[in-house]
Write an enzyme that holds these catalytic residues in place. Structure first.
Site, short mmCIF file in Angstrom:
data_model
loop_
_atom_site.label_atom_id
_atom_site.label_comp_id
_atom_site.label_asym_id
_atom_site.label_seq_id
_atom_site.Cartn_x
_atom_site.Cartn_y
_atom_site.Cartn_z
N GLU A 81 3.42 2.46 -8.86
CA GLU A 81 2.77 1.49 -9.75
C GLU A 81 3.66 1.14 -10.93
O GLU A 81 3.73 -0.01 -11.37
CB GLU A 81 1.44 2.06 -10.27
CG GLU A 81 0.39 2.15 -9.19
CD GLU A 81 -0.80 2.99 -9.64
OE1 GLU A 81 -1.92 2.52 -9.50
OE2 GLU A 81 -0.61 4.11 -10.14
N HIS A 132 -0.83 -12.83 5.76
CA HIS A 132 -2.05 -13.05 4.96
C HIS A 132 -2.82 -11.76 4.74
O HIS A 132 -4.04 -11.78 4.59
CB HIS A 132 -2.97 -14.08 5.62
CG HIS A 132 -2.28 -15.33 6.06
ND1 HIS A 132 -2.15 -16.44 5.25
CD2 HIS A 132 -1.64 -15.64 7.22
CE1 HIS A 132 -1.49 -17.38 5.91
NE2 HIS A 132 -1.15 -16.91 7.10
N LYS A 187 -8.12 13.43 -7.41
CA LYS A 187 -7.19 12.30 -7.35
C LYS A 187 -5.72 12.69 -7.21
O LYS A 187 -5.26 13.67 -7.77
CB LYS A 187 -7.32 11.46 -8.64
CG LYS A 187 -8.65 10.75 -8.73
CD LYS A 187 -8.66 9.45 -7.98
CE LYS A 187 -8.08 8.38 -8.86
NZ LYS A 187 -8.01 7.12 -8.16
N SER A 223 -5.34 12.95 -11.98
CA SER A 223 -6.19 12.31 -12.98
C SER A 223 -6.69 13.36 -13.95
O SER A 223 -6.93 14.51 -13.56
CB SER A 223 -7.38 11.64 -12.27
OG SER A 223 -8.45 11.49 -13.18
#
Ligand code: ARG
Length: 456
Positions: free
Chosen positions: A293, A159, A286, A280
């Protein structure tokens, strides 16, 4: 183009609308099958000659013509035209253009309906083999990581809540098992792809005395298809491959999701190397896990392809229907996506740095050894449900008093159950917790090492 020039133009009086030509054409994507189309045609031609259906001279001319066409396509000098509709007609037209009417003998006893099945089977047979190689490569990266990280303890989750401490190696080998099943599925899929369809012709076979077994032998197919109608209508092997690809993508997406989470500052379990991350355009600080992804995102494309092929096939009456031409783009896109993702993930896994201390630190929090204490009581004869309750009270006490299970005194333990003795302290450390789960398939170091030895 007037229909006079089409191989099927005999019964037509009017010419094809340009729009229809463009609408029905598949040449812009099925040209990818050229090598397999030519390979299949050469085998068919050799068989025709061996059966005495065409002469040895015809055979020689046709085989030479086909080889020349292949060379031209590979040199980039072959002109593909929408008027040819598909790769099969483009090659046949070019052959007749080169060697004359003899070229028209190649299509004896054959239809594009069985020809296209052969081409896809030849193509997919190659691709399945290279996908299997890539899966093996990925499995070996996971195995290497599992060996390199042996002994590192991390929190296991259910969970998304800390559940019980586990070995990082055990977590990594969970993926090895998934990819191993994927590899087995691919091997089984290969067997069903590896069947020779030629001879089914349009749908019903042919009066021409072809030797199907000989064609199979030339093309190294161990078997031939058994029903001509099924042969030209069947695309199960494409749906099956895309399904397996979908499972593989799903497995990769689960690991990628973990990498995305684990590489956050909040988790801090792993660092993906600079070479597998991107920055970025606005935020200088970043470093983003884009590769992970994208693999996660591309999983959706492959699922889309699966739904697409299944929907094309749904309720399609026997036998060949032009709908079936819609099989190829889903397949090609799946192969490209899968190959790209497998390669990227293999590369990325070789460039991960696990933050061992952070993992261990997080494994010790969250009362993750509570189950071990309950099991300790069970071994002292306490019914499991009572043990669960006792330890539940202990945890509530720790929360109220801002304590950890590891820091309780024996008196505090005894306050909840008289039968606690000092050996309970052995159970509260994460090391003992992990190594205590020494059951086949469990996370103890001994069991994980045993699995590694089995794999090797
Ligand atoms: N381009 C077609 C396909 O991909 C080849 C078979 C066409 N057959 C036909 N009878 N129109 O399915």
């Amino acid at each position: 183009m007037t229909t006079k020039n089409k191989p099927w133009g005999g019964r037509f009086k009017e010419s094809t609308e340009r729009l229809v030509e463009e609408f029905t054409a598949s040449i812009h994507y099925d040209r990818r099958l050229y090598r397999h189309d030519i390979e299949g045609s050469i085998a068919h031609c050799r068989m025709l000659a061996r059966q005495g259906i065409i002469s040895a001279d015809d055979e020689k001319a046709i085989v030479q013509g086909l080889a020349d066409i292949r060379a031209d396509i590979e040199a980039g000098t072959f002109i593909f035209s929408v008027e040819d509709e598909d790769i099969h007609m483009a090659i046949e037209r070019s052959l007749i253009g080169r060697i004359g009417d003899v070229g028209g003998k190649l299509h004896t006893g054959r239809s594009r309906n069985d020809q296209v099945c052969l081409d896809i089977r030849l193509y997919l047979r190659d691709e399945v083999r290279s996908v299997i190689d890539l899966v093996r490569c990925l499995k070996s990266s996971f195995l290497t990581m599992a060996k390199d990280e042996m002994g590192v303890i991390m929190p296991g989750y259910t969970h998304m809540q800390k559940a019980q401490p586990v070995l990082l190696s055990h977590h990594l080998l969970a993926y090895w098992e998934m990819f191993d099943r994927d590899e087995q599925r691919l091997e089984e899929c290969y067997e069903r792809v590896n069947v020779m369809p030629l001879g089914a012709a349009a749908l019903a076979g042919t009066t021409i005395p072809l030797d199907r077994e000989y064609v199979a032998e030339l093309l190294q197919f161990p078997r031939i298809t058994k029903n001509s109608m099924d042969t030209v209508a069947d695309r199960d092997f494409i749906a099956e491959f895309i399904f397996i690809a979908g499972l593989l993508m799903m497995h990769m997406s689960r690991f990628c999701e973990e990498l995305v989470l684990w590489s956050t500052e909040e988790f801090g379990f792993v660092e993906i190397s600079d070479s597998y991350t991107t920055g970025s355009s606005i935020m200088p600080q970043k470093k983003n896990p884009d590769v992970a992804e994208l693999i996660r995102g591309k999983t959706g494309r492959v699922y889309g392809n699966l739904v697409s092929i299944l929907t094309v096939l749904k309720a399609l009456p026997l036998t060949y229907n032009r709908d079936l031409q819609e099989d190829k783009e889903s397949l090609f896109d799946t192969v490209d996506t899968l190959v790209g993702c497998l390669s990227a993930l293999s590369g990325m896994t070789e460039n991960l740095t696990f933050k061992r201390e952070k993992m261990l630190y997080e494994a010790t929090g969250g009362f993750s050894t509570a189950t071990d204490i309950a099991e300790y009581l069970v071994m002292k004869g306490v019914p499991f449900r009572d043990a669960h309750e006792i330890v539940g009270h202990l945890v509530a006490y720790c929360i109220e008093n801002e304590k950890k299970l590891e820091s309780l005194s024996i008196e505090e333990f005894k306050g909840f159950y008289e039968g606690f003795s000092k050996d309970v302290f052995d159970r509260v450390t994460v090391e003992r917790s992990v190594n205590g789960r020494n059951i086949p398939g469990g996370t103890s170091q001994e069991m994980v090492m045993r699995r590694i030895r089995e794999i090797e």
